[in-house]
Design a protein around this motif. Sequence first.
Motif, PDB file in Angstrom:
ATOM      1  N   ASN A  75      42.749  32.483  40.253  1.00  0.00           N
ATOM      2  CA  ASN A  75      41.493  32.079  40.889  1.00  0.00           C
ATOM      3  C   ASN A  75      40.272  32.675  40.178  1.00  0.00           C
ATOM      4  O   ASN A  75      39.375  33.240  40.803  1.00  0.00           O
ATOM      5  N   ILE A  76      40.265  32.537  38.875  1.00  0.00           N
ATOM      6  CA  ILE A  76      39.173  33.045  38.041  1.00  0.00           C
ATOM      7  C   ILE A  76      38.283  31.878  37.619  1.00  0.00           C
ATOM      8  O   ILE A  76      38.784  30.800  37.304  1.00  0.00           O
ATOM      9  N   TYR A 101      34.204  35.244  32.142  1.00  0.00           N
ATOM     10  CA  TYR A 101      35.238  35.072  33.156  1.00  0.00           C
ATOM     11  C   TYR A 101      34.793  35.839  34.402  1.00  0.00           C
ATOM     12  O   TYR A 101      34.396  37.002  34.309  1.00  0.00           O
ATOM     13  N   SER A 102      34.849  35.184  35.552  1.00  0.00           N
ATOM     14  CA  SER A 102      34.346  35.784  36.789  1.00  0.00           C
ATOM     15  C   SER A 102      35.372  35.641  37.913  1.00  0.00           C
ATOM     16  O   SER A 102      36.038  34.600  38.024  1.00  0.00           O
ATOM     17  N   LYS A 103      35.478  36.665  38.719  1.00  0.00           N
ATOM     18  CA  LYS A 103      36.351  36.627  39.900  1.00  0.00           C
ATOM     19  C   LYS A 103      35.588  37.228  41.073  1.00  0.00           C
ATOM     20  O   LYS A 103      34.924  38.257  40.935  1.00  0.00           O
ATOM     21  N   GLY A 104      35.660  36.586  42.224  1.00  0.00           N
ATOM     22  CA  GLY A 104      34.951  37.064  43.408  1.00  0.00           C
ATOM     23  C   GLY A 104      33.992  36.013  43.937  1.00  0.00           C
ATOM     24  O   GLY A 104      34.082  34.834  43.588  1.00  0.00           O
ATOM     25  N   ASN A 105      33.063  36.457  44.780  1.00  0.00           N
ATOM     26  CA  ASN A 105      32.139  35.515  45.430  1.00  0.00           C
ATOM     27  C   ASN A 105      30.675  35.851  45.165  1.00  0.00           C
ATOM     28  O   ASN A 105      29.788  35.408  45.892  1.00  0.00           O
ATOM     29  N   ALA A 106      30.403  36.627  44.134  1.00  0.00           N
ATOM     30  CA  ALA A 106      29.020  37.048  43.855  1.00  0.00           C
ATOM     31  C   ALA A 106      28.169  35.888  43.361  1.00  0.00           C
ATOM     32  O   ALA A 106      28.640  35.013  42.643  1.00  0.00           O
ATOM     33  N   ASP A 107      26.907  35.898  43.771  1.00  0.00           N
ATOM     34  CA  ASP A 107      25.915  34.968  43.236  1.00  0.00           C
ATOM     35  C   ASP A 107      25.293  35.636  42.017  1.00  0.00           C
ATOM     36  O   ASP A 107      24.444  36.520  42.138  1.00  0.00           O
ATOM     37  N   TRP A 196      34.083  40.681  39.871  1.00  0.00           N
ATOM     38  CA  TRP A 196      34.310  41.201  38.524  1.00  0.00           C
ATOM     39  C   TRP A 196      33.775  40.209  37.501  1.00  0.00           C
ATOM     40  O   TRP A 196      33.762  39.003  37.735  1.00  0.00           O
ATOM     41  N   LEU A 197      33.399  40.731  36.346  1.00  0.00           N
ATOM     42  CA  LEU A 197      32.855  39.869  35.295  1.00  0.00           C
ATOM     43  C   LEU A 197      33.229  40.450  33.934  1.00  0.00           C
ATOM     44  O   LEU A 197      33.190  41.664  33.738  1.00  0.00           O
ATOM     45  N   THR A 198      33.588  39.570  33.001  1.00  0.00           N
ATOM     46  CA  THR A 198      33.891  40.018  31.648  1.00  0.00           C
ATOM     47  C   THR A 198      33.733  38.866  30.669  1.00  0.00           C
ATOM     48  O   THR A 198      33.810  37.697  31.061  1.00  0.00           O
ATOM     49  N   GLU A 199      33.535  39.207  29.410  1.00  0.00           N
ATOM     50  CA  GLU A 199      33.531  38.184  28.361  1.00  0.00           C
ATOM     51  C   GLU A 199      34.887  38.110  27.671  1.00  0.00           C
ATOM     52  O   GLU A 199      35.108  37.237  26.832  1.00  0.00           O
ATOM     53  N   TYR A 200      35.806  39.022  28.039  1.00  0.00           N
ATOM     54  CA  TYR A 200      37.080  39.135  27.339  1.00  0.00           C
ATOM     55  C   TYR A 200      38.201  38.395  28.067  1.00  0.00           C
ATOM     56  O   TYR A 200      38.323  38.482  29.294  1.00  0.00           O
TER      57      TYR A 200
END
Length: 365
Positions: A75-76, A101-107, A196-200
């Motif tokens: 669910n990414i 790549y992002s996971k969660g519900n953040a705006d 969470w957030l990453t470029e990797y």
Amino acid sequence: MSQLHQIALTYLKNIGHGLGKVLVSHLGSAGAVFDASPNKLLSIPSIAEKRVRELNFDEALKRAAEELKFIEKNNIKVLFYTDANYPKRLKNCIDAPILLYSKGNADLNARKIVSIVGTRNATDYGRQLCADLVAELQQYDVLVVSGLAHGIDVITHKECIKNNVATVGVFGHGLDRIYPVANRSTADKMLENGGWLTEYPSGTVPGSGNFPERNRIVAGMADATIVIEASIKGGALITAEIANSYNRDVFAFPGRLGDTYSEGCNFLIRNNKAALLTCVADLAYSLGWEKPDDAKPVEQFMLPIDLTGDERTIYNVIQQHNAPLAIDDLTIKTNMPMSQLAMNLLNMEMQGFIRSLPGKMYRVS
């Protein structure tokens, strides 16, 4: 635009974020890059023949297909730089990642975003500053970004969870792991209000070179970066320098002279690389924030009945503009000498008729 091709673009040999954007800009989409002939690619500036010859299209597509399975299973979300939900503040930075790549519900495009950074060796002083800062931020509906490292980073995330403040951790590795492992519980709780957030991609280990790169995302995502405690060398000062290079506001809490983990903050303040911060009110004033409950049902204007003739002229000029006016523009529009204008502006600000903003900008209160 094919998500598979967007991911595959990041796996192409010798094609970094900047060159990847050039390819997409010229060809129209990530998919078009993979469909383009060698001659078409060679017609694009900055693309040398050797680089085209070494492009590993098949391998990149294969690795992207594996990554696509991982993100669908976990669910990414994939955020390509042309997407509407890609962080718009970060997109304005020249070295922004082509994909996140992002996971969660953040705006990630929240109205107010700040980054909080600091030393991995937080003192009791730093811990208390962090707790007080986040508790005050709660009333401003802010998204808080940090790096989930030991010390100030993870303390920030924990205080956000405690105060129900949305918070995002930017990782220097893939989303298939949490580093440091000791922060796993905190990271999991962040998914409830933040993420969470990453470029990797998955499989990327937390190598030392990844964290300075991670810091540009921490700085670029936010309106302002706040340094709580920092030594004269370390990631927090790197993040502050990056934020300055992006023309973003930087704030730092001062510390006691001689304390190792106050040296960095005092250095930033002394060299005008950060504004001195004592509380959230300082931050809110500088950034022009209002609390959600400060909104007035009816717009009210103060009448400049107690102003002198020159002050009334200045007031009218500022009021007629929707955006704040710089002092240089004011001296032209009012035809006043700078010294006379500065004195009048100070008097008007002291009376509460106008408000000064960073960069010697002024607006009606």
